[in-house]
Write an enzyme that holds these catalytic residues in place. Structure first.
Site, mmCIF file in Angstrom:
data_model
loop_
_atom_site.group_PDB
_atom_site.id
_atom_site.type_symbol
_atom_site.label_atom_id
_atom_site.label_comp_id
_atom_site.label_asym_id
_atom_site.label_seq_id
_atom_site.Cartn_x
_atom_site.Cartn_y
_atom_site.Cartn_z
ATOM 1 C CB SER A 50 -30.992 7.974 -6.712
ATOM 2 O OG SER A 50 -30.345 6.482 -6.526
ATOM 3 C CG ASP A 66 -34.443 11.556 -6.032
ATOM 4 O OD1 ASP A 66 -34.783 12.603 -5.779
ATOM 5 O OD2 ASP A 66 -34.219 10.484 -5.187
ATOM 6 C CG HIS A 68 -35.925 15.862 -1.817
ATOM 7 N ND1 HIS A 68 -35.206 14.866 -2.388
ATOM 8 C CD2 HIS A 68 -36.666 16.659 -2.532
ATOM 9 C CE1 HIS A 68 -35.647 15.479 -3.729
ATOM 10 N NE2 HIS A 68 -36.113 16.534 -3.875
ATOM 11 C CG ASP A 75 -35.007 5.255 -1.112
ATOM 12 O OD1 ASP A 75 -35.244 4.400 -1.213
ATOM 13 O OD2 ASP A 75 -33.777 5.820 -1.537
#
Ligand code: G3H
Ligand code: 13P
Ligand code: ZN
Length: 306
Positions: A49, A80, A208, A253
């Site tokens: 990210s 990301d 996601h 995550d």
């Protein structure tokens, strides 16, 4: 082998399995995921990210991922939630094989425009582009059907968006959200909406906020002092239904964060005389590896690497 995301995601959608995309912030996460991928013979997406890039530095992250990709496992190095163009450009300059342009918070036209720009920049280098349309939020967060329809991905708009932007995969909002607190009551995804989207958009779809928040891992963390309250994730049955209906990339995550936290807390409690960080971090790495392996089994990506 470093590959563009497209190369893994098109066959995944066609054959009804999903490629796991794990967020990588440090060496321990990376080693845990790669060891799982090798054991399970699973392709894998390693994503960073903007926050991970700010934390570890893109030079370190990209160099580590390149080492991970040097073996037989097909690996995607992915940005990301690229929200600012400068992170997309940074990723392209550092050899990423896939980038996400997340313009989902922008008005529709601006999302189309910025995604088109990223598609042009990325495709010139053979790099895949993931885009997003719709707002990630738990279904219970909506007070009315109208609000839900306005925020979750609209199937017709998704089809127009995919066509206009030329993106390679599309992240959609069907009731998942980021983090460990996804649902207050019953967990629920809008699979009927997903079916309508998948009927119109033939690109690989991306889910996601898909962590499951495993009870056993939560318990380990809580028995060593973590306070996780009503943390709740997506059910395995909903993940399976999503994969049956066009989802070919699934982002994880939170589940790795939980495993890391549980492993570190347990080691610190159980080994009061140890000061060697390697020994304190090893249980966390092993627990993240186990979590990653279970995801590969659940997603059906195991055994896909010959
Ligand atoms: O999109 C959310 C991912 O979990 C990444 O989180 O921005 O804190 O690295 P982060
Ligand atoms: P989780 O918070 O459910 O793990 O989702 C992660 C994610 O979507 C990263 O982009
Ligand atoms: Zn996400």
């Amino acid at each position: 082998m470093l590959v563009p995301a497209k190369k893994l995601l098109i066959p995944a959608r066609a054959k009804n399995y999903a490629v796991p995309a794990f967020n990588v912030n440090n060496l321990e996460v990376l080693k845990a995921v790669m060891s799982a991928a090798e054991k399970m013979r699973s392709p894998v997406i390693l994503q960073t990210s903007e926050g991970a890039i700010d934390y570890a530095g893109i030079e370190y992250l990209s160099a580590m991922i390149r080492v991970a990709a040097a073996g037989k496992i097909p690996v995607v190095m992915h940005l990301d939630h690229g929200k600012e163009l400068r992170y997309v450009k940074m990723a392209l300059a550092h050899g990423y094989s896939s980038v996400m342009m997340d313009g989902s918070a922008l008005p529709y036209r601006k999302n189309v425009a910025i995604t088109k720009t990223v598609v042009r920049l990325a495709h010139a280098k053979g790099v895949s582009v993931e885009a997003e349309i719709g707002a990630l939020a738990g279904i219970e967060d909506f007070v009315s059907v109208e609000e839900k329809d306005a925020k979750l991905t609209n199937p017709d708009e998704a089809a127009r968006f995919a066509e206009k932007t030329g993106c390679d995969s599309l992240a959609i909002a069907i009731g998942t959200s980021h983090g460990a607190f996804k649902f207050k009551g019953k967990t629920h995804l809008d699979i009927a909406r997903l079916k309508r989207i998948a009927g119109l958009v033939k690109l690989p779809l991306v889910l996601h906020g898909a962590s499951g928040v495993r009870e056993d891992v939560k318990k380990i963390a809580e028995s060593h002092g973590a306070k996780l309250g009503e943390a709740r994730g997506v059910l395995d049955a909903d993940i399976r239904a999503a994969i049956r209906n066009g989802v070919a990339k699934i982002n994880i995550d939170t589940d790795l964060r939980l495993a890391f936290t549980a492993g570190v807390r347990e080691a610190v409690d159980d080994l009061p005389k140890v000061i060697d960080p390697r020994k304190l971090l090893e249980p966390a790495t092993l627990l993240m590896r186990e979590v990653a392996m279970k995801k590969m089994k659940l997603f059906g990506s195991d055994g896909r690497v010959r």
